[in-house]
Design an enzyme around this catalytic site. Structure first.
Site, mmCIF file in Angstrom:
data_model
loop_
_atom_site.group_PDB
_atom_site.id
_atom_site.type_symbol
_atom_site.label_atom_id
_atom_site.label_comp_id
_atom_site.label_asym_id
_atom_site.label_seq_id
_atom_site.Cartn_x
_atom_site.Cartn_y
_atom_site.Cartn_z
ATOM 1 N N GLU A 114 -6.097 -10.971 -0.615
ATOM 2 C CA GLU A 114 -6.848 -10.711 0.625
ATOM 3 C C GLU A 114 -8.354 -10.667 0.350
ATOM 4 O O GLU A 114 -9.066 -9.782 0.763
ATOM 5 C CB GLU A 114 -6.392 -9.388 1.254
ATOM 6 C CG GLU A 114 -4.893 -9.312 1.479
ATOM 7 C CD GLU A 114 -4.449 -8.043 2.146
ATOM 8 O OE1 GLU A 114 -5.297 -7.350 2.744
ATOM 9 O OE2 GLU A 114 -3.243 -7.714 2.111
ATOM 10 N N GLU A 133 0.808 -1.242 0.000
ATOM 11 C CA GLU A 133 0.000 0.000 0.000
ATOM 12 C C GLU A 133 0.834 1.282 0.000
ATOM 13 O O GLU A 133 0.609 2.202 0.784
ATOM 14 C CB GLU A 133 -0.934 -0.025 1.218
ATOM 15 C CG GLU A 133 -1.809 -1.255 1.252
ATOM 16 C CD GLU A 133 -2.661 -1.371 2.513
ATOM 17 O OE1 GLU A 133 -2.726 -0.409 3.290
ATOM 18 O OE2 GLU A 133 -3.244 -2.447 2.732
#
Ligand code: G3I
Length: 372
Positions: A273, A166
């Site tokens: 995820e 991220e």
């Protein structure tokens, strides 16, 4: 004797053609018992199917469901920088090791998550003895020491790492997330993290991992960054689409475009995820600006139908891109617990319900014609 012989021949022929059927046989028995097929079996010719776990799940009914349904693990938190390296000269291996040993014992693949992230990074990493912010040189050395120690520790267990997590900002007019890593080192910390990981384990498959990767503007920024890393000879091998989706996003078109764009760089693509929030929203169904918190916490039939559609679409696309997609990992095991809970509402984002039983979406995911 002839009648019995005739019956046996008919039975043998029937069994032969049944075993040749291209459509997957639905056993229907209760998953979690040893002799039932699991997601990993239905998808053995496509890609590994994984699940994010915590040490508490490595015993009892959770562990039985994990072993029956999955062939890959990710540590939900135990291998992150903060939990693993809470103080400069102290590593806490116990929780991560319990997951690594469980994976080895049951012949499961293990994804490492993650080596460098703006969240769950321990404060000491960015401060010197006086409490002042460290220099770029000191921070990069600390990052190198952390990555080298951790990757070498798990070298015989982990096949690939989420090296940087991220680093791209969600705001359209901001490229890199202004994390402490970025503020102190500039973008260089990203390339360095991959170089450190590759030096520690040249065999490891190294991923950049992010969410909202189906948002065109964010996807373009990620694409430009990983393209630049690859062209500079940085050892990056894959992109992780986190897949924290919801009943209203992404579209099939945007999902296919993300897989095609990143694989066009010669990179592996994984969904790392996966969950499908039953509440409309952006990543993981988090509230859209101004959206009121939904007080309802029941898993309604309407939510179930919307979630079924999203999971069916997603796995239709996943199977279509077999080979470019090298793994699908669910984030959490069943609706008994999701990281999405606790926003003032219960979520039901996974394929197994609060009693660890397959939901209708599970059967949508495993009922497919393998020949297509
Ligand atoms: O272990 C401590 C415990 O000792 C303490 O009592 C408790 C209360 O403060 O906190 C516990 O740590 C929590 C940890 O989960 C383990 O349960 C942290 O506070 C909590 O912040 C942490 O949340 C995790 C979150 O990442 C951190 O941002 C979630 O479980 C985890 O599912 C989530 O996973 C991330 C991926 O790593 C990256 N992609 C996004 C995804 C969702 O945010």
């Amino acid at each position: 004797m002839n009648t019995l012989k005739g019956t046996l021949v008919v039975l043998a022929v029937t069994l032969f053609f049944a075993s040749c059927s291209s459509s997957v046989k639905i056993t229907g028995e209760k998953p979690g018992t040893a002799n039932t097929k699991g997601l990993k079996d239905y998808y053995k010719d496509f890609f590994p199917i994984g699940v994010a776990v915590a040490p508490r799940m490595l015993h009892g009914e959770d562990s039985a469901l994990i072993v029956n349904q999955f062939n890959s693990l990710t540590a939900e938190n135990a291998m992150k920088m903060g939990p693993l390296h809470p103080r400069e000269n102290e590593y806490f291996w116990k929780d991560g090791d319990s997951i690594a040993f469980f994976a080895k014992k049951h012949g499961l693949r293990l994804r490492g998550h993650n080596l460098c992230w703006h969240a769950q990074a321990p404060n000491w990493m960015f401060k010197n003895a006086n409490g002042d912010t460290v220099t770029k040189e000191v921070l990069l050395q600390r990052l190198k020491d952390h990555i080298t120690t951790v990757v070498k520790h798990y070298k015989d267990y982990v096949y690939g790492w989420d090296v940087v997590n991220e680093a791209i900002d969600d705001r359209e007019n901001v490229f890199y997330r202004p994390s402490a890593w970025y503020r102190i080192c500039g973008e260089e910390f990203i390339a360095k993290a991959f170089e450190y990981a590759h030096a520690a384990d040249p065999k490891a498959v190294l991923f950049y991992n992010d969410y909202n990767t189906e948002n065109p503007k964010k996807r373009e920024k990620i694409y430009q960054m990983v393209k630049k890393l690859k062209e500079a000879g940085i050892p990056i091998h894959g992109v992780g689409l986190q897949g924290h989706w919801s009943v209203n996003n992404p579209s099939r078109e945007e999902l296919e475009k993300s897989i095609k764009m990143f694989s066009s760089l010669g990179l592996q693509v994984q969904v790392t995820e996966l969950d499908v929030s039953v509440y409309a929203g952006r990543q993981g169904g988090q509230l859209i600006q101004g959206q009121r918190r939904d007080s309802a916490s029941a898993f309604t039939p309407e939510m179930e139908e919307q979630q079924r559609e999203k999971y069916k679409m997603a796995f239709d696309v996943f199977r279509q891109y077999k080979g470019k997609l090298t793994g699908i990992t669910f984030w959490n095991l069943s609706d008994r617990y999701s990281w999405l809970d606790g926003r003032g509402r219960k979520n039901y984002p996974l394929l197994f319900d609060t009693n660890r039983q397959p939901k209708k979406a599970y059967w949508d995911v495993v009922r497919f014609d393998a020949a297509k």
